[in-house]
Design a protein around this motif. Structure first.
Motif, PDB file in Angstrom:
ATOM      1  N   LYS A  17       8.588   3.276   8.934  1.00  0.00           N
ATOM      2  CA  LYS A  17       9.238   2.541  10.012  1.00  0.00           C
ATOM      3  C   LYS A  17      10.303   3.433  10.652  1.00  0.00           C
ATOM      4  O   LYS A  17      11.160   3.979   9.948  1.00  0.00           O
ATOM      5  CB  LYS A  17       9.873   1.271   9.439  1.00  0.00           C
ATOM      6  N   ARG A  18      10.233   3.566  11.981  1.00  0.00           N
ATOM      7  CA  ARG A  18      11.203   4.368  12.722  1.00  0.00           C
ATOM      8  C   ARG A  18      11.505   3.714  14.060  1.00  0.00           C
ATOM      9  O   ARG A  18      10.647   3.080  14.664  1.00  0.00           O
ATOM     10  CB  ARG A  18      10.683   5.787  12.980  1.00  0.00           C
ATOM     11  N   LYS A  19      12.736   3.938  14.544  1.00  0.00           N
ATOM     12  CA  LYS A  19      13.160   3.407  15.840  1.00  0.00           C
ATOM     13  C   LYS A  19      13.354   4.538  16.844  1.00  0.00           C
ATOM     14  O   LYS A  19      14.247   4.494  17.671  1.00  0.00           O
ATOM     15  CB  LYS A  19      14.454   2.608  15.680  1.00  0.00           C
ATOM     16  N   ARG A  20      12.509   5.535  16.763  1.00  0.00           N
ATOM     17  CA  ARG A  20      12.466   6.650  17.713  1.00  0.00           C
ATOM     18  C   ARG A  20      11.001   6.825  18.076  1.00  0.00           C
ATOM     19  O   ARG A  20      10.146   6.757  17.207  1.00  0.00           O
ATOM     20  CB  ARG A  20      13.034   7.906  17.081  1.00  0.00           C
ATOM     21  N   PRO A  21      10.695   7.072  19.350  1.00  0.00           N
ATOM     22  CA  PRO A  21       9.286   7.158  19.740  1.00  0.00           C
ATOM     23  C   PRO A  21       8.609   8.445  19.285  1.00  0.00           C
ATOM     24  O   PRO A  21       9.256   9.469  19.086  1.00  0.00           O
ATOM     25  CB  PRO A  21       9.342   7.087  21.267  1.00  0.00           C
ATOM     26  N   PHE A  22       7.305   8.342  19.161  1.00  0.00           N
ATOM     27  CA  PHE A  22       6.484   9.517  18.883  1.00  0.00           C
ATOM     28  C   PHE A  22       6.263  10.299  20.170  1.00  0.00           C
ATOM     29  O   PHE A  22       6.119   9.724  21.247  1.00  0.00           O
ATOM     30  CB  PHE A  22       5.104   9.118  18.363  1.00  0.00           C
ATOM     31  N   HIS A  23       6.216  11.615  20.034  1.00  0.00           N
ATOM     32  CA  HIS A  23       5.706  12.474  21.094  1.00  0.00           C
ATOM     33  C   HIS A  23       4.194  12.215  21.096  1.00  0.00           C
ATOM     34  O   HIS A  23       3.529  12.409  20.065  1.00  0.00           O
ATOM     35  CB  HIS A  23       6.008  13.936  20.774  1.00  0.00           C
ATOM     36  N   LYS A  42      -2.552   1.384   9.435  1.00  0.00           N
ATOM     37  CA  LYS A  42      -2.598   0.395  10.503  1.00  0.00           C
ATOM     38  C   LYS A  42      -1.179  -0.020  10.846  1.00  0.00           C
ATOM     39  O   LYS A  42      -0.338  -0.171   9.976  1.00  0.00           O
ATOM     40  CB  LYS A  42      -3.403  -0.830  10.067  1.00  0.00           C
ATOM     41  N   GLY A  43      -0.934  -0.184  12.137  1.00  0.00           N
ATOM     42  CA  GLY A  43       0.374  -0.656  12.547  1.00  0.00           C
ATOM     43  C   GLY A  43       0.660  -0.411  14.006  1.00  0.00           C
ATOM     44  O   GLY A  43      -0.195   0.042  14.765  1.00  0.00           O
ATOM     45  N   ILE A  44       1.883  -0.732  14.368  1.00  0.00           N
ATOM     46  CA  ILE A  44       2.358  -0.636  15.743  1.00  0.00           C
ATOM     47  C   ILE A  44       3.036   0.714  15.950  1.00  0.00           C
ATOM     48  O   ILE A  44       3.845   1.148  15.126  1.00  0.00           O
ATOM     49  CB  ILE A  44       3.349  -1.775  16.050  1.00  0.00           C
ATOM     50  N   ILE A  45       2.731   1.329  17.083  1.00  0.00           N
ATOM     51  CA  ILE A  45       3.249   2.651  17.438  1.00  0.00           C
ATOM     52  C   ILE A  45       4.075   2.554  18.710  1.00  0.00           C
ATOM     53  O   ILE A  45       3.667   1.902  19.674  1.00  0.00           O
ATOM     54  CB  ILE A  45       2.076   3.630  17.715  1.00  0.00           C
ATOM     55  N   TRP A  46       5.199   3.271  18.723  1.00  0.00           N
ATOM     56  CA  TRP A  46       5.989   3.438  19.944  1.00  0.00           C
ATOM     57  C   TRP A  46       5.759   4.865  20.416  1.00  0.00           C
ATOM     58  O   TRP A  46       6.174   5.817  19.780  1.00  0.00           O
ATOM     59  CB  TRP A  46       7.456   3.167  19.672  1.00  0.00           C
ATOM     60  N   ASP A  96      17.188  -3.628  19.087  1.00  0.00           N
ATOM     61  CA  ASP A  96      18.074  -2.501  19.367  1.00  0.00           C
ATOM     62  C   ASP A  96      18.716  -2.722  20.730  1.00  0.00           C
ATOM     63  O   ASP A  96      18.033  -3.115  21.681  1.00  0.00           O
ATOM     64  CB  ASP A  96      17.254  -1.203  19.373  1.00  0.00           C
ATOM     65  N   GLU A  97      20.009  -2.471  20.808  1.00  0.00           N
ATOM     66  CA  GLU A  97      20.765  -2.686  22.052  1.00  0.00           C
ATOM     67  C   GLU A  97      20.139  -1.979  23.252  1.00  0.00           C
ATOM     68  O   GLU A  97      20.044  -2.530  24.333  1.00  0.00           O
ATOM     69  CB  GLU A  97      22.203  -2.193  21.858  1.00  0.00           C
ATOM     70  N   GLU A  98      19.668  -0.738  23.025  1.00  0.00           N
ATOM     71  CA  GLU A  98      19.119   0.051  24.134  1.00  0.00           C
ATOM     72  C   GLU A  98      17.604  -0.105  24.306  1.00  0.00           C
ATOM     73  O   GLU A  98      17.105  -0.179  25.421  1.00  0.00           O
ATOM     74  CB  GLU A  98      19.446   1.531  23.935  1.00  0.00           C
ATOM     75  N   PHE A  99      16.868  -0.159  23.197  1.00  0.00           N
ATOM     76  CA  PHE A  99      15.405  -0.111  23.277  1.00  0.00           C
ATOM     77  C   PHE A  99      14.709  -1.412  22.887  1.00  0.00           C
ATOM     78  O   PHE A  99      13.480  -1.490  22.889  1.00  0.00           O
ATOM     79  CB  PHE A  99      14.871   1.050  22.434  1.00  0.00           C
ATOM     80  N   GLY A 100      15.480  -2.422  22.543  1.00  0.00           N
ATOM     81  CA  GLY A 100      14.894  -3.723  22.234  1.00  0.00           C
ATOM     82  C   GLY A 100      14.041  -3.696  20.986  1.00  0.00           C
ATOM     83  O   GLY A 100      14.471  -3.233  19.929  1.00  0.00           O
ATOM     84  N   ASP A 101      12.813  -4.168  21.101  1.00  0.00           N
ATOM     85  CA  ASP A 101      11.917  -4.276  19.953  1.00  0.00           C
ATOM     86  C   ASP A 101      11.019  -3.056  19.768  1.00  0.00           C
ATOM     87  O   ASP A 101      10.178  -3.036  18.864  1.00  0.00           O
ATOM     88  CB  ASP A 101      11.052  -5.531  20.075  1.00  0.00           C
ATOM     89  N   ARG A 102      11.223  -2.030  20.550  1.00  0.00           N
ATOM     90  CA  ARG A 102      10.383  -0.835  20.440  1.00  0.00           C
ATOM     91  C   ARG A 102      10.660  -0.128  19.113  1.00  0.00           C
ATOM     92  O   ARG A 102      11.805   0.179  18.794  1.00  0.00           O
ATOM     93  CB  ARG A 102      10.638   0.099  21.610  1.00  0.00           C
ATOM     94  N   MET A 103       9.596   0.110  18.378  1.00  0.00           N
ATOM     95  CA  MET A 103       9.680   0.830  17.107  1.00  0.00           C
ATOM     96  C   MET A 103       8.279   1.124  16.621  1.00  0.00           C
ATOM     97  O   MET A 103       7.308   0.596  17.148  1.00  0.00           O
ATOM     98  CB  MET A 103      10.427   0.019  16.049  1.00  0.00           C
ATOM     99  N   LEU A 126       7.898  12.692  15.881  1.00  0.00           N
ATOM    100  CA  LEU A 126       8.879  11.976  16.697  1.00  0.00           C
ATOM    101  C   LEU A 126       9.467  12.911  17.750  1.00  0.00           C
ATOM    102  O   LEU A 126       9.438  14.136  17.592  1.00  0.00           O
ATOM    103  CB  LEU A 126      10.011  11.440  15.812  1.00  0.00           C
ATOM    104  N   LEU A 127      10.001  12.324  18.818  1.00  0.00           N
ATOM    105  CA  LEU A 127      10.696  13.149  19.812  1.00  0.00           C
ATOM    106  C   LEU A 127      11.857  13.870  19.147  1.00  0.00           C
ATOM    107  O   LEU A 127      12.587  13.285  18.342  1.00  0.00           O
ATOM    108  CB  LEU A 127      11.248  12.285  20.942  1.00  0.00           C
TER     109      LEU A 127
END
Length: 148
Positions: A17-23, A42-46, A96-103, A126-127
């Motif tokens: 689990k991470r709150k930074r997007p993938f490149h 399996k899972g959700i990707i940002w 997240d204050e800046e990115f909301g539910d993105r993770m 990750l970026l």
């Protein structure tokens, strides 16, 4: 004495689990060369190139698929967000204050998994701090879907 299959065959799992997007390109490259020990992921990707939609990774054996699955709540209008919060208040637990539910939240299942190494490989997708500061729309997009 019965030995559970998980012990007998070395099956284990963990959640990444991470709150930074993938490149997007590095992540697709990782998916193309996923460690053989991973049987299922399996899972959700940002992805940094897809700020509007969450992506679903579904991998079993040598077959992996990445596709849009839903809009991020943070990408919805304020009125739509309020509706979601009223119907599903648990969305706010990881907000997240800046990115909301993105993770990113992936479940990795495999045989004799090297959790540290797999986590390190995914973290390398990750970026970077420098990429995070530059416009993400300049990143190459490896996907060819039309999402509406």
């Amino acid at each position: 004495n019965h030995t559970p299959e998980t012990e007998e065959y070395g099956i284990s799992s963990f959640t990444y689990k991470r709150k930074r997007p993938f490149h997007p390109m590095r992540f697709v490259e990782w998916c193309d060369h996923m460690p053989d020990s991973i049987v299922r992921a399996k899972g959700i990707i940002w992805s940094a190139r897809h700020q509007e939609v969450a992506l679903l990774l579904s991998q079993a054996g040598s077959s992996a698929k990445i596709e849009p699955v839903s809009y991020w709540v943070a990408a919805l209008s304020q009125a739509q967000q309020q509706d979601v919060f009223q119907q599903s208040p648990e969305v706010l637990e990881d907000w997240d204050e800046e990115f909301g539910d993105r993770m990113t939240q992936l479940v990795i299942i495999g045989i004799d998994l090297d959790r540290e190494e797999i986590t390190k490989q995914l973290d390398n997708c990750l970026l970077t701090n420098e990429e995070f500061q530059n416009p993400w729309e300049r990143l190459q997009d490896p996907f060819n879907w039309e999402w509406q």
